[in-house]
Design a protein around this motif. Sequence first.
Motif, PDB file in Angstrom:
ATOM      1  N   ASP A 201      -9.773  -4.107  -9.229  1.00  0.00           N
ATOM      2  CA  ASP A 201      -9.298  -3.318  -8.311  1.00  0.00           C
ATOM      3  C   ASP A 201      -8.313  -3.592  -7.305  1.00  0.00           C
ATOM      4  OD1 ASP A 201      -9.082  -1.044  -6.360  1.00  0.00           O
ATOM      5  OD2 ASP A 201     -11.139  -1.401  -5.365  1.00  0.00           O
ATOM      6  N   ARG A 202      -6.854  -3.225  -7.681  1.00  0.00           N
ATOM      7  CA  ARG A 202      -5.910  -3.902  -6.980  1.00  0.00           C
ATOM      8  C   ARG A 202      -5.580  -2.885  -5.863  1.00  0.00           C
ATOM      9  NH1 ARG A 202      -0.062  -5.785  -9.440  1.00  0.00           N
ATOM     10  NH2 ARG A 202       0.661  -7.035  -7.916  1.00  0.00           N
ATOM     11  N   SER A 203      -6.226  -2.760  -4.969  1.00  0.00           N
ATOM     12  CA  SER A 203      -6.158  -1.697  -3.785  1.00  0.00           C
ATOM     13  C   SER A 203      -5.744  -2.503  -2.807  1.00  0.00           C
ATOM     14  CB  SER A 203      -7.769  -1.059  -3.618  1.00  0.00           C
ATOM     15  OG  SER A 203      -8.723  -2.202  -3.254  1.00  0.00           O
ATOM     16  N   LYS A 204      -5.465  -1.905  -1.593  1.00  0.00           N
ATOM     17  CA  LYS A 204      -4.845  -2.625  -0.404  1.00  0.00           C
ATOM     18  C   LYS A 204      -6.041  -3.092   0.316  1.00  0.00           C
ATOM     19  CE  LYS A 204      -2.303  -1.635   3.742  1.00  0.00           C
ATOM     20  NZ  LYS A 204      -3.316  -2.486   4.595  1.00  0.00           N
ATOM     21  N   ASP A 205      -7.132  -2.701   0.301  1.00  0.00           N
ATOM     22  CA  ASP A 205      -8.424  -3.299   0.949  1.00  0.00           C
ATOM     23  C   ASP A 205      -8.751  -4.662   0.365  1.00  0.00           C
ATOM     24  OD1 ASP A 205      -8.499  -1.419   2.720  1.00  0.00           O
ATOM     25  OD2 ASP A 205     -10.116  -0.262   1.798  1.00  0.00           O
ATOM     26  N   LYS A 206      -8.915  -4.643  -1.232  1.00  0.00           N
ATOM     27  CA  LYS A 206      -9.145  -5.823  -1.725  1.00  0.00           C
ATOM     28  C   LYS A 206      -8.029  -6.777  -1.552  1.00  0.00           C
ATOM     29  CE  LYS A 206     -12.951  -4.917  -4.365  1.00  0.00           C
ATOM     30  NZ  LYS A 206     -13.363  -3.717  -3.706  1.00  0.00           N
TER      31      LYS A 206
END
Length: 320
Positions: A180-185
């Motif tokens: 999950d290349r999300s901003k949060d991660k």
Amino acid sequence: MNLFHNSVAVLTLTTIIAYGLPVKAAEPQSPTTQVLHRTIKVDNLDIFYREAGPKDGPTILLLHGFPTSSHMFRNLIPALAEKYRVVAPDYPGFGHSSAPSVNEFDYTFDNLANVIEKFTEKVGLKTYSIYLMDYGAPVGFRLAAKHPERVETLIVQNGNAYDEGIDNAFWKPIKAYWKDRSKDKGDGLRSLLTLDATKWQYTAGVRNVETISPDTWGHVQPLLDRPGNQEIQLAMFFSYGSNPPLYPKWQEYFRKHQPPTLIVWGKNDQIFPAAGAFPYKRDLKNLEFHLLDTGHFALEEDGAEIATLIRGFLGKQLTK
């Protein structure tokens, strides 16, 4: 007059003792062991590298880890350069090499390997041994699997090629980022780029923290803190997920080509633990295996021992 000269002599000797200076003047560095600091263009990037040793000697390509640069080899290079041509580049985004933004350069291990492959060709490295550490392993194993005829030996220092080597707590948030290349991660991984984290990488697992020079994080942290560099490092964290699918290919390279290999592994490493060192024994027949009682950056505490092991290993494996 004699009293004056005697007083000066006593004062000078006192100064030498107080500051731990050598009583005998240091011998001048020989032309072969003197480290040169150079930059070469590769695909419009400035690639900085350190080099020493005879041009016609067997070559050792030193590939650094995260978050450092060729600086990690500053003491190893002259220790090997009497007999070997020793070359240590900085990857794009690291050390003194160009660090274009993530919008200008695709920071992946495939791309780093391509740049280093072109670098080796530009500086005339036809055959070489590879020292692989941390990020240097996925860069170097890409080169080796693509051009096995160029690789004379491998020197593996806390560099992974097996699933067992990344099955620990350190990798859990990074593996989550691969999925999950999300901003949060991604933001959750920025703590790995702080001064405290950098110091931890150098000091965790060492026998005596006083042997570790603050010049290490003093070099690394200002580079990590450059504008845009955190985005570069997050891109590399994500790209590390491209490496485990290549492990079977690299292991097949080991089995098929059987490169003579020296393992010098800091067994107290909490990033690449010793569990990642033992699987090499499954695939490599000509293997010299040493676990050292130190941490991730084993050269900082056990550099002299590692240099001795490398000289002994290459002395047996190379005929030049």
